[in-house]
Design a protein around this motif. Structure first.
Motif, PDB file in Angstrom:
ATOM      1  N   ALA A  40     -62.925  33.152  40.025  1.00 58.92           N
ATOM      2  CA  ALA A  40     -63.008  32.367  38.787  1.00 58.92           C
ATOM      3  C   ALA A  40     -62.823  30.902  39.154  1.00 58.92           C
ATOM      4  CB  ALA A  40     -61.941  32.823  37.800  1.00 58.92           C
ATOM      5  N   SER A  41     -63.723  30.421  40.010  1.00 57.69           N
ATOM      6  CA  SER A  41     -63.569  29.076  40.566  1.00 57.69           C
ATOM      7  C   SER A  41     -64.030  27.969  39.629  1.00 57.69           C
ATOM      8  CB  SER A  41     -64.317  28.975  41.905  1.00 57.69           C
ATOM      9  OG  SER A  41     -65.655  29.405  41.783  1.00 57.69           O
ATOM     10  N   GLY A  42     -64.570  28.326  38.476  1.00 58.48           N
ATOM     11  CA  GLY A  42     -64.851  27.346  37.439  1.00 58.48           C
ATOM     12  C   GLY A  42     -66.037  26.445  37.718  1.00 58.48           C
ATOM     13  N   ALA A  43     -66.008  25.281  37.096  1.00 59.97           N
ATOM     14  CA  ALA A  43     -67.095  24.312  37.212  1.00 59.97           C
ATOM     15  C   ALA A  43     -66.509  22.912  37.255  1.00 59.97           C
ATOM     16  CB  ALA A  43     -68.064  24.450  36.044  1.00 59.97           C
ATOM     17  N   THR A  44     -67.272  21.993  37.805  1.00 65.98           N
ATOM     18  CA  THR A  44     -66.854  20.591  37.858  1.00 65.98           C
ATOM     19  C   THR A  44     -67.920  19.737  37.183  1.00 65.98           C
ATOM     20  OG1 THR A  44     -67.848  20.465  40.062  1.00 65.98           O
ATOM     21  CG2 THR A  44     -65.472  20.828  39.940  1.00 65.98           C
ATOM     22  N   PRO A  45     -67.542  18.542  36.748  1.00 64.54           N
ATOM     23  CA  PRO A  45     -68.494  17.702  36.032  1.00 64.54           C
ATOM     24  C   PRO A  45     -69.714  17.331  36.870  1.00 64.54           C
ATOM     25  CG  PRO A  45     -66.251  16.899  35.730  1.00 64.54           C
ATOM     26  CD  PRO A  45     -66.190  17.949  36.780  1.00 64.54           C
ATOM     27  N   VAL A  46     -70.859  17.321  36.228  1.00 66.55           N
ATOM     28  CA  VAL A  46     -72.071  16.789  36.846  1.00 66.55           C
ATOM     29  C   VAL A  46     -71.906  15.276  36.953  1.00 66.55           C
ATOM     30  CG1 VAL A  46     -74.541  16.391  36.531  1.00 66.55           C
ATOM     31  CG2 VAL A  46     -73.547  18.626  35.964  1.00 66.55           C
ATOM     32  N   GLU A  47     -72.095  14.771  38.147  1.00 67.02           N
ATOM     33  CA  GLU A  47     -71.947  13.330  38.346  1.00 67.02           C
ATOM     34  C   GLU A  47     -73.204  12.611  37.863  1.00 67.02           C
ATOM     35  OE1 GLU A  47     -70.903  10.091  41.885  1.00 67.02           O
ATOM     36  OE2 GLU A  47     -71.048  12.240  42.333  1.00 67.02           O
ATOM     37  N   LEU A  48     -73.005  11.568  37.076  1.00 68.54           N
ATOM     38  CA  LEU A  48     -74.135  10.807  36.544  1.00 68.54           C
ATOM     39  C   LEU A  48     -74.369   9.586  37.424  1.00 68.54           C
ATOM     40  CD1 LEU A  48     -76.233  10.369  34.290  1.00 68.54           C
ATOM     41  CD2 LEU A  48     -74.482   9.074  33.052  1.00 68.54           C
ATOM     42  N   LYS A  49     -75.539   9.523  38.014  1.00 67.64           N
ATOM     43  CA  LYS A  49     -75.898   8.374  38.839  1.00 67.64           C
ATOM     44  C   LYS A  49     -77.059   7.643  38.189  1.00 67.64           C
ATOM     45  CE  LYS A  49     -74.191  10.062  43.264  1.00 67.64           C
ATOM     46  NZ  LYS A  49     -74.488  10.294  44.698  1.00 67.64           N
ATOM     47  N   LEU A  72     -74.143   8.055  22.994  1.00 67.68           N
ATOM     48  CA  LEU A  72     -75.578   8.026  23.236  1.00 67.68           C
ATOM     49  C   LEU A  72     -76.014   9.404  23.723  1.00 67.68           C
ATOM     50  CD1 LEU A  72     -75.874   4.589  25.106  1.00 67.68           C
ATOM     51  CD2 LEU A  72     -76.178   5.050  22.659  1.00 67.68           C
ATOM     52  N   GLU A  73     -76.937  10.019  22.992  1.00 69.55           N
ATOM     53  CA  GLU A  73     -77.332  11.397  23.297  1.00 69.55           C
ATOM     54  C   GLU A  73     -78.848  11.490  23.454  1.00 69.55           C
ATOM     55  OE1 GLU A  73     -78.083  15.167  24.018  1.00 69.55           O
ATOM     56  OE2 GLU A  73     -76.072  14.298  24.120  1.00 69.55           O
ATOM     57  N   LEU A  74     -79.279  12.220  24.491  1.00 64.91           N
ATOM     58  CA  LEU A  74     -80.696  12.373  24.788  1.00 64.91           C
ATOM     59  C   LEU A  74     -81.393  13.291  23.791  1.00 64.91           C
ATOM     60  CD1 LEU A  74     -82.995  11.772  26.851  1.00 64.91           C
ATOM     61  CD2 LEU A  74     -82.229  13.790  28.113  1.00 64.91           C
ATOM     62  N   GLN A  75     -80.694  14.326  23.310  1.00 65.99           N
ATOM     63  CA  GLN A  75     -81.315  15.299  22.411  1.00 65.99           C
ATOM     64  C   GLN A  75     -81.389  14.756  20.977  1.00 65.99           C
ATOM     65  OE1 GLN A  75     -80.499  19.573  23.148  1.00 65.99           O
ATOM     66  NE2 GLN A  75     -78.764  18.847  24.372  1.00 65.99           N
ATOM     67  N   THR A  76     -81.963  15.589  20.088  1.00 71.22           N
ATOM     68  CA  THR A  76     -82.178  15.143  18.707  1.00 71.22           C
ATOM     69  C   THR A  76     -80.926  15.262  17.844  1.00 71.22           C
ATOM     70  OG1 THR A  76     -82.963  17.353  18.115  1.00 71.22           O
ATOM     71  CG2 THR A  76     -84.623  15.718  18.744  1.00 71.22           C
ATOM     72  N   GLY A  77     -79.898  15.969  18.331  1.00 68.73           N
ATOM     73  CA  GLY A  77     -78.686  16.147  17.540  1.00 68.73           C
ATOM     74  C   GLY A  77     -77.448  16.077  18.413  1.00 68.73           C
ATOM     75  N   LEU A  78     -76.312  15.938  17.746  1.00 68.68           N
ATOM     76  CA  LEU A  78     -75.027  15.889  18.439  1.00 68.68           C
ATOM     77  C   LEU A  78     -74.373  17.269  18.448  1.00 68.68           C
ATOM     78  CD1 LEU A  78     -73.528  12.601  16.905  1.00 68.68           C
ATOM     79  CD2 LEU A  78     -74.620  12.852  19.147  1.00 68.68           C
ATOM     80  N   ALA A  79     -73.576  17.522  19.472  1.00 72.19           N
ATOM     81  CA  ALA A  79     -72.773  18.751  19.578  1.00 72.19           C
ATOM     82  C   ALA A  79     -73.604  19.999  19.309  1.00 72.19           C
ATOM     83  CB  ALA A  79     -71.574  18.689  18.633  1.00 72.19           C
ATOM     84  N   VAL A  80     -74.810  20.033  19.833  1.00 72.62           N
ATOM     85  CA  VAL A  80     -75.682  21.182  19.594  1.00 72.62           C
ATOM     86  C   VAL A  80     -75.177  22.434  20.310  1.00 72.62           C
ATOM     87  CG1 VAL A  80     -77.731  19.781  19.171  1.00 72.62           C
ATOM     88  CG2 VAL A  80     -77.205  20.525  21.510  1.00 72.62           C
ATOM     89  N   ASP A  81     -74.228  22.273  21.216  1.00 71.96           N
ATOM     90  CA  ASP A  81     -73.683  23.426  21.934  1.00 71.96           C
ATOM     91  C   ASP A  81     -72.458  24.023  21.255  1.00 71.96           C
ATOM     92  OD1 ASP A  81     -72.500  20.963  22.536  1.00 71.96           O
ATOM     93  OD2 ASP A  81     -71.805  21.601  24.513  1.00 71.96           O
ATOM     94  N   MET A 130     -70.026   6.370  25.346  1.00 78.09           N
ATOM     95  CA  MET A 130     -70.016   7.752  25.808  1.00 78.09           C
ATOM     96  C   MET A 130     -71.454   8.187  26.038  1.00 78.09           C
ATOM     97  SD  MET A 130     -68.444  10.596  26.572  1.00 78.09           S
ATOM     98  CE  MET A 130     -66.787  10.442  25.880  1.00 78.09           C
ATOM     99  N   ILE A 131     -71.820   8.412  27.295  1.00 74.56           N
ATOM    100  CA  ILE A 131     -73.161   8.905  27.605  1.00 74.56           C
ATOM    101  C   ILE A 131     -73.095  10.427  27.583  1.00 74.56           C
ATOM    102  CG2 ILE A 131     -75.041   8.930  29.260  1.00 74.56           C
ATOM    103  CD1 ILE A 131     -73.970   6.311  30.395  1.00 74.56           C
ATOM    104  N   ALA A 167     -70.457  12.446  29.905  1.00 70.87           N
ATOM    105  CA  ALA A 167     -70.236  13.886  29.767  1.00 70.87           C
ATOM    106  C   ALA A 167     -71.616  14.518  29.662  1.00 70.87           C
ATOM    107  CB  ALA A 167     -69.402  14.197  28.535  1.00 70.87           C
ATOM    108  N   VAL A 168     -72.224  14.773  30.807  1.00 67.11           N
ATOM    109  CA  VAL A 168     -73.619  15.236  30.843  1.00 67.11           C
ATOM    110  C   VAL A 168     -73.732  16.628  31.447  1.00 67.11           C
ATOM    111  CG1 VAL A 168     -74.616  12.924  30.841  1.00 67.11           C
ATOM    112  CG2 VAL A 168     -73.968  13.996  33.021  1.00 67.11           C
ATOM    113  N   GLY A 169     -72.681  17.416  31.290  1.00 69.57           N
ATOM    114  CA  GLY A 169     -72.747  18.796  31.747  1.00 69.57           C
ATOM    115  C   GLY A 169     -71.792  19.088  32.886  1.00 69.57           C
ATOM    116  N   MET A 170     -71.676  20.376  33.181  1.00 67.85           N
ATOM    117  CA  MET A 170     -70.803  20.856  34.250  1.00 67.85           C
ATOM    118  C   MET A 170     -71.645  21.688  35.223  1.00 67.85           C
ATOM    119  SD  MET A 170     -67.723  19.782  33.209  1.00 67.85           S
ATOM    120  CE  MET A 170     -66.413  20.809  33.904  1.00 67.85           C
ATOM    121  N   LYS A 171     -71.284  21.648  36.496  1.00 71.31           N
ATOM    122  CA  LYS A 171     -71.996  22.450  37.494  1.00 71.31           C
ATOM    123  C   LYS A 171     -71.048  23.501  38.062  1.00 71.31           C
ATOM    124  CE  LYS A 171     -71.060  19.062  41.154  1.00 71.31           C
ATOM    125  NZ  LYS A 171     -71.658  18.177  42.182  1.00 71.31           N
ATOM    126  N   PRO A 172     -71.525  24.733  38.217  1.00 76.28           N
ATOM    127  CA  PRO A 172     -70.657  25.808  38.700  1.00 76.28           C
ATOM    128  C   PRO A 172     -70.234  25.586  40.149  1.00 76.28           C
ATOM    129  CG  PRO A 172     -72.925  26.559  38.491  1.00 76.28           C
ATOM    130  CD  PRO A 172     -72.878  25.187  37.897  1.00 76.28           C
TER     131      PRO A 172
END
Length: 654
Positions: free
Chosen positions: A479-488, A540-549, A516-517, A605-610
Motif C-alpha cells: 500500500a505504497s500510495g501515490a505522490t503528487p505529479v510534478e508540474l513543470k 485555474l482549471e483546464l476542464q469545463t467544471g470544478l471538482a469534477v472528481d 491554484m493551478i 494540484a494536477v493529479g497524483m502518480k502511483p
C-alpha cells in the motif's frame, strides 16, 4: 446503560416498545428486484445488519407509492411496491421485516411521491404531477393536480401503507420533507395555487393532511405513523420553522412520531445530508423548536449525530425523544451496540463524504469506510482462514492500515512498515484542515485499531528487498500510495511553486495572494482552506467544471462554501496555464486569448502518480505465497478505493 441511561431507555408508543432511542434512518442503499420492485437478498441483509447492530427502529428508504408518476429516479433505484404479492411467503418484503424483527428492532418503511421532480423516463412515459402546472427548463410539462388527482394519490398512499402493515412493517414514515410532493404543497415557495389548496398555511396543508387522514383510516389507530418534515427548507420563500411548528400542531393526534429534517430538492442539500462543513447535529435546533412550540407528538431529530454524550444530553434535556442516524449506521451498523457496551472508541467514524448517497450518480453507491455495506452477501462466500500466516503490509495510509487490521482480526501475524515517522499517509493533513475532522477521526480510529489488534508497526522503516527477506513474510500487501505529479512549466525556475499538500505543512510559504493551478477536488478544498485563512486565491482549471472528481452532493456543499468566500476565492475553467513568470502566471482562456495573473504564491494540484517502483521491486522476491498491491499504488484514487481494496486483499489471505 449506566453511562447513557436516557439514550438507552425504552419508550412505548401505543402497542410498540422501542428498545432504545436510536433509530436507523432511511438511506438509499437499496437493490430492488427489477421485475417486481421488491427487495432482493442484498437489501434484506443490509437492513438486517442495521437491526442486529442495536438500532430500535430500522427504516427502508424511499418507496414510491405507484409506478407511473411517483418515482423520481429509475425504478431500479427505488423500491417500487408490488404489494399484490406482498403477503406471499416468498415475498421480499416479508423477508426484510422478519430479518429486522428477529433482532429486536421495529421495521419501518418510508413511502413517498416525487411530485413535479419526476420525469417521464422514470415513470414509463407518464406525465409528472404537482401542485402547479408548468414547463420545466428541459421541456417536461408538469400537470397541475386537480381534486381527483389528490384523492387518487391520497388513496395510493393509504393502500401502500395498508400493504406495508400486512407485510410485517410496524411503522411507516410518510415522506413530507425535502421538496417531494407533500412538501411541494406545503411550501410557499413551490405552491402557487390560488384555490383552496394554496395561499395560507391552512390551505397549503389541506392535501398533506388529506393524505395522513387517508392513511390513518386505512391502517387503523394501532399502527404507527411517522411524518418526516423539513423544519426549515433553507429555500428562498420556502417553509421556515415557525410555519413548520404550526403545521406540526395540525398533525398532533393524527401521527405518532414527527421526524424533523431540513432542506429541499430545490435548495441546499447541506442540511438534508449534512456535509463536513456543518456541525454534527445541525438540525437539532429545529427539533427543539418543535418541542418549545408546543408540539405534542414525540420528536425524532436527524442530522449527523454521532457523539453519545451529546445524544444522551438531547434525550435527557427533552430536546427530542429519539435520535435518527443514517450514514453513521451505514459506516458501522454496530454503532448502537458498541455505545451500549462502552466501546464508542471502536465505532467506525462516518466521513460524511455522501458517497453512500451522492455516489449513485457515478456508479459508486458505497460507503467509503465500510466495504461490507451493500455487499453483505460477500460474507457468505468468504472462506475461513486455513493457515494463519506471517503478513507484511507496506505503507501506513488508510489502505495499509485497513488491510493490517483486517488480517490481524483474521488471526494472522501482521507487521506494518511505514517509511515516515507517522501513520496516516496522505490523511495526515486532516490534523490541520478544519473541515476534515471526520476524516481525522477515521485516521485516528485506524491507528487505535492497529494497536488493539496487536499489529507490529515499524515507523521510519523503508521497505526494500533486504527488509522483506529479513521478515520473511508469507503474504505481502503493498500500500505504497501515490505522490503528487510534478508540474513543470516554462519559467518554473523563476518562481518557486509548491504542491497543494505542502500548504498544510508549511503555511508560511503562502503569501496573501495565491494561484491554484488545478481545480479538482484537492485544489478546490485547499483553496477554500487558504481563503478561510485570509488568502486571496484564484483557481485555474483546464476542464469545463470544478471538482469534477467529487460526488454531486459533496460538490454542491463545497461550491456553497466557496460561494460564501467569493471575495477571496475566484475561479476560471477551460484555461491552460502556459508560463510561470516572476509575478505570477500567464494562461490561455477558452477562446485562446492570453492573460496574465499576478500572485505571491503559485500552488499546483494536477493529479497524483502511483508509487509503482516499490511494488515491482517487492514482487520480484520469490518467497511470497500471496502478493497484492492495493490502493493508490495501483492508480491514484480516493479513500474508498484504499479502504476497500485493503479489506478484500486481507480477506483473501487464507
Amino acid at each position: 446503560m449506566r453511562q447513557y441511561p436516557h439514550l438507552f431507555s425504552p419508550k412505548k408508543i401505543k402497542n410498540i416498545t422501542f428498545r432504545n432511542r436510536i433509530f436507523a434512518s432511511p438511506t438509499s442503499l437499496v437493490w430492488p428486484d427489477y421485475y417486481t420492485g421488491m427487495p432482493d437478498e442484498s437489501t434484506v441483509f443490509y437492513y438486517e445488519d442495521k437491526a442486529r447492530g442495536g438500532a430500535a427502529s430500522v427504516t427502508l428508504s424511499e418507496t414510491a407509492i405507484n409506478r407511473y408518476d411517483a418515482s423520481r429516479r429509475p425504478n431500479d433505484d427505488v423500491l417500487v411496491p408490488d404489494f399484490e404479492r406482498a403477503i406471499f411467503p416468498t415475498s421480499g418484503w416479508l423477508k426484510v421485516t422478519d430479518a429486522i424483527k428477529r433482532h429486536g428492532a421495529v421495521p419501518s418503511i418510508q413511502i413517498f411521491h416525487g411530485g413535479d421532480t419526476s420525469e417521464p423516463i422514470f415513470t414509463r412515459g407518464h406525465q409528472p404531477i404537482g401542485p402547479n402546472g408548468f414547463t420545466k427548463e428541459n421541456g417536461t410539462v408538469v400537470k397541475e393536480m386537480d381534486e381527483d388527482d389528490m384523492k387518487r394519490v391520497a388513496d395510493e398512499f393509504a393502500e401502500t401503507a395498508w400493504y406495508a402493515k400486512y407485510s410485517g412493517f410496524q411503522k411507516i414514515m410518510i415522506h413530507g420533507a425535502h421538496g417531494w410532493l407533500l412538501a411541494q404543497f406545503l411550501s410557499p415557495a413551490t405552491n402557487h395555487r390560488t384555490d383552496e389548496y394554496g395561499g395560507s398555511l391552512e390551505n397549503r396543508a389541506k392535501f398533506p393532511l388529506m393524505v395522513v387522514d387517508a392513511i390513518r383510516a386505512k391502517v387503523g389507530e394501532d399502527f404507527l405513523l411517522e411524518y418526516r418534515i423539513s423544519g426549515d427548507e433553507y429555500l428562498e420563500g420556502g417553509m421556515e420553522i415557525d410555519e413548520a411548528v404550526e403545521f406540526a400542531k395540525m398533525l398532533d393526534g393524527k401521527i405518532d412520531l414527527l421526524h424533523v429534517s431540513a432542506g429541499s430538492y430545490y435548495a441546499t442539500k447541506q442540511y438534508t445530508f449534512p456535509s463536513v462543513y456543518l456541525p454534527h447535529g445541525c438540525n437539532l435546533p429545529l427539533a427543539e423548536a418543535m418541542k418549545n412550540g408546543g408540539v405534542k407528538t414525540p420528536i425524532v431529530t436527524v442530522g449527523a449525530h454521532y457523539n453519545p454524550e451529546d445524544m444522551e444530553k438531547i434525550i435527557a434535556e427533552g430536546k427530542a425523544d429519539f435520535i435518527a442516524i443514517g450514514r453513521g449506521i451505514v459506516a458501522d451498523p454496530q454503532l448502537p451496540n458498541k455505545i451500549f457496551a462502552g466501546r464508542q472508541a471502536d465505532v467506525t467514524p462516518c466521513l460524511r463524504c455522501t458517497n453512500c448517497l451522492g455516489g449513485k450518480y457515478d456508479g459508486h453507491n458505497e460507503c467509503d469506510v465500510n466495504p461490507i455495506a451493500g455487499n453483505e452477501l460477500y460474507t457468505l462466500r468468504t472462506p475461513n482462514v486455513v493457515n494463519h500466516k506471517r503478513v507484511l503490509v507496506i505503507g501506513g495510509g488508510p489502505g495499509g492500515m485497513k488491510a493490517a487490521i483486517t488480517a490481524a482480526k483474521r488471526g494472522h501475524q501482521v507487521t506494518l512498515v511505514e517509511k515516515e515517522a507517522q501513520l496516516g499517509g496522505n490523511l495526515k493533513f486532516t490534523d490541520i484542515d478544519a473541515h476534515k475532522d471526520d476524516l481525522r477521526r477515521f485516521k485516528d480510529y485506524l491507528i487505535r485499531q492497529l494497536a488493539k489488534n496487536a499489529v507490529e508497526v515499524k515507523l521510519n522503516t523503508e521497505a526494500n528487498l533486504a527488509l522483506v527477506k529479513k521478515l520473511n513474510p508469507q503474504a505481502i500487501i503493498v500500500a505504497s500510495g501515490a505522490t503528487p505529479v510534478e508540474l513543470k512549466l516554462p519559467g518554473s525556475d523563476k518562481f518557486e511553486m509548491i504542491h497543494a499538500t505542502e500548504v498544510y505543512q508549511h503555511p508560511e510559504q503562502v503569501g496573501k495572494k495565491a494561484i491554484m493551478i488545478g481545480g479538482g477536488l484537492m485544489g478546490c478544498e485547499v483553496a477554500l482552506h487558504l481563503a478561510e485563512a485570509g488568502v486571496d486565491v484564484t483557481v485555474l482549471e483546464l476542464q469545463t467544471g470544478l471538482a469534477v472528481d467529487s460526488n454531486r452532493i459533496h460538490q454542491a456543499a463545497l461550491f456553497e462554501m466557496m460561494d460564501k468566500m467569493a471575495d477571496l476565492v475566484h475561479s476560471q475553467t477551460q484555461v491552460q496555464v502556459t508560463e510561470v513568470t516572476e509575478s505570477g502566471v500567464t494562461y490561455l482562456d477558452a477562446e485562446g486569448q492570453a492573460h496574465s495573473l499576478e500572485a505571491d504564491t503559485v500552488i499546483y494540484a494536477v493529479g497524483m502518480k502511483p508509487n509503482e517502483k516499490i511494488v515491482e521491486e517487492i514482487r520480484s522476491w520469490d518467497g511470497w505465497e500471496s502478493f497484492m498491491p492495493i490502493g493508490d499504488c495501483t492508480g491514484a484514487s480516493v479513500v474508498r478505493k484504499a479502504v476497500h481494496t485493503g479489506y478484500y486483499a486481507a480477506m483473501d489471505i487464507i
